[in-house]
Design a protein around this motif. Structure first.
Motif, PDB file in Angstrom:
ATOM      1  N   GLU A  34      38.998  33.921  32.747  1.00  0.00           N
ATOM      2  CA  GLU A  34      38.420  34.996  33.548  1.00  0.00           C
ATOM      3  C   GLU A  34      38.905  36.359  33.068  1.00  0.00           C
ATOM      4  O   GLU A  34      38.118  37.309  32.959  1.00  0.00           O
ATOM      5  CB  GLU A  34      38.759  34.792  35.018  1.00  0.00           C
ATOM      6  N   ALA A  35      40.180  36.467  32.772  1.00  0.00           N
ATOM      7  CA  ALA A  35      40.725  37.742  32.285  1.00  0.00           C
ATOM      8  C   ALA A  35      40.134  38.100  30.926  1.00  0.00           C
ATOM      9  O   ALA A  35      39.814  39.271  30.668  1.00  0.00           O
ATOM     10  CB  ALA A  35      42.252  37.657  32.194  1.00  0.00           C
ATOM     11  N   PHE A  36      39.978  37.103  30.083  1.00  0.00           N
ATOM     12  CA  PHE A  36      39.472  37.349  28.734  1.00  0.00           C
ATOM     13  C   PHE A  36      38.006  37.773  28.742  1.00  0.00           C
ATOM     14  O   PHE A  36      37.573  38.536  27.871  1.00  0.00           O
ATOM     15  CB  PHE A  36      39.650  36.083  27.893  1.00  0.00           C
ATOM     16  N   LEU A  37      37.240  37.299  29.717  1.00  0.00           N
ATOM     17  CA  LEU A  37      35.811  37.613  29.774  1.00  0.00           C
ATOM     18  C   LEU A  37      35.506  38.895  30.549  1.00  0.00           C
ATOM     19  O   LEU A  37      34.348  39.309  30.617  1.00  0.00           O
ATOM     20  CB  LEU A  37      35.047  36.458  30.416  1.00  0.00           C
ATOM     21  N   GLN A  38      36.524  39.532  31.103  1.00  0.00           N
ATOM     22  CA  GLN A  38      36.277  40.770  31.834  1.00  0.00           C
ATOM     23  C   GLN A  38      35.665  41.822  30.919  1.00  0.00           C
ATOM     24  O   GLN A  38      36.098  42.008  29.792  1.00  0.00           O
ATOM     25  CB  GLN A  38      37.572  41.311  32.446  1.00  0.00           C
ATOM     26  N   GLU A  39      34.636  42.489  31.432  1.00  0.00           N
ATOM     27  CA  GLU A  39      33.939  43.554  30.704  1.00  0.00           C
ATOM     28  C   GLU A  39      33.393  43.058  29.367  1.00  0.00           C
ATOM     29  O   GLU A  39      33.392  43.783  28.365  1.00  0.00           O
ATOM     30  CB  GLU A  39      34.840  44.776  30.508  1.00  0.00           C
TER      31      GLU A  39
END
Length: 309
Positions: free
Chosen positions: A22-27
């Motif tokens: 989830e953090a890696f796919l942000q923005e």
């Protein structure tokens, strides 16, 4: 009674969202073309508000179609980043005209500068560095300029299979960032294997290249479709990941999903916060809706569309 009674191979269980993914796919960003964008009735039911959307400019696409697509996406609340392929831009006057159209009609403030896929230049420009040297993007007040990166090399630049030319070009562009007010980053070609991507990204840091990397990832698609695009786009050694999958009859008809490569990169990023890959850039080779749905299912709250149903 069937002569051959093969058991049906069950599809693999979907990857459950994790905090790292989830953090890696942000923005994350995504790429469209005018003809693929036309097939999407409402982007706001697929993409988060403010998503950066690159508009690929393929040879033969009228600038009017590019600008109209940019205007639509900007009106929908997205950050539009059209391609400026050097080799299909006739001269400085044409470049100035494109910039003026994008800004005047679609309020564009970002651009991806690249050489482009054609072999012979149509005019005065052969690479993105020449576009940057015109000074037109600075004069127009562009806030962000991205340049192309190739984790597995680029045979058009380095015919000997080395990274010499592409690394030298990135060093030049890295130095250029000190001469512009625009924020810069590297948006890469897609690859299918995490370890070579990590090694390449680390090599950039070792070479003193500080531009953040937006890593290209192929979205979910049929295996045959991915292999076709990978060969056409000059994807290197990681193509063997697809070729190996194609030899497994139990996987041949199943759609490819980027779960493995994204998971490995996400875990590496979580363990190494200073890792220079900062964002994911999706190539929706299996369709924009298919790619967006995968991101929604795996990207957590930040990947939910602007108009979530």
């Amino acid at each position: 009674m069937a002569l051959l009674n093969f058991r049906r191979k069950e599809a693999p269980a979907p990857v459950l969202p994790t905090a790292e993914i989830e953090a890696f796919l942000q923005e994350y960003s995504i790429e469209v073309m005018p003809r693929t964008a036309e097939k999407v009735e409402d982007f706001r039911t697929l993409l988060p508000d403010g998503t950066r959307i690159y508009i690929a400019h393929i040879e033969g696409t009228p600038i009017e179609d590019m600008v109209a697509t940019a205007k639509r996406l900007n009106t929908d609340g997205y950050r539009v980043m059209p391609h400026f392929p050097a080799r299909i831009i006739k001269d400085k006057a044409t470049l100035a005209d494109w910039i003026a159209r994008y800004q005047g009609e679609a309020d564009v403030k970002q651009a991806l500068l690249l050489a482009g896929g054609v072999t012979s230049p149509h005019g005065d420009f052969s690479d993105s560095m020449q576009l940057m040297e015109t000074g037109l993007f600075d004069q127009a007040g562009f806030e962000r300029l991205h340049v192309a990166g190739h984790p597995e090399g680029n045979r058009d630049i380095d015919t000997d299979g080395t990274m010499t030319g592409v690394t030298a070009a990135l060093k030049w562009k890295n130095e250029f960032q000190t001469r512009t007010d625009a924020k810069m980053a590297i948006a890469t070609q897609f690859a299918f294997e995490a370890k070579p991507i990590i090694a390449w990204a680390d090599s950039l840091k070792e070479a003193g290249i500080t531009l953040p990397v937006h890593i290209g990832i192929a979205g979910p698609a049929k295996l045959q479709t991915l292999i076709k695009f990978a060969i056409a786009c000059g994807v290197g050694p990681s193509l063997k990941v697809l070729q190996k999958r194609a030899l497994d009859v139990t996987k041949l008809l199943l759609p490819y999903e980027p779960a493995d490569v994204i998971s490995e990169l996400a875990l590496h990023k979580a363990a190494n916060p200073d890792f220079n890959i900062s964002h994911v850039h999706f190539f929706p080779l299996g369709g924009i809706k298919t790619n967006a749905t995968w991101a929604i299912e795996n990207g957590g709250d930040a990947a939910q569309p602007a108009n979530a149903v």
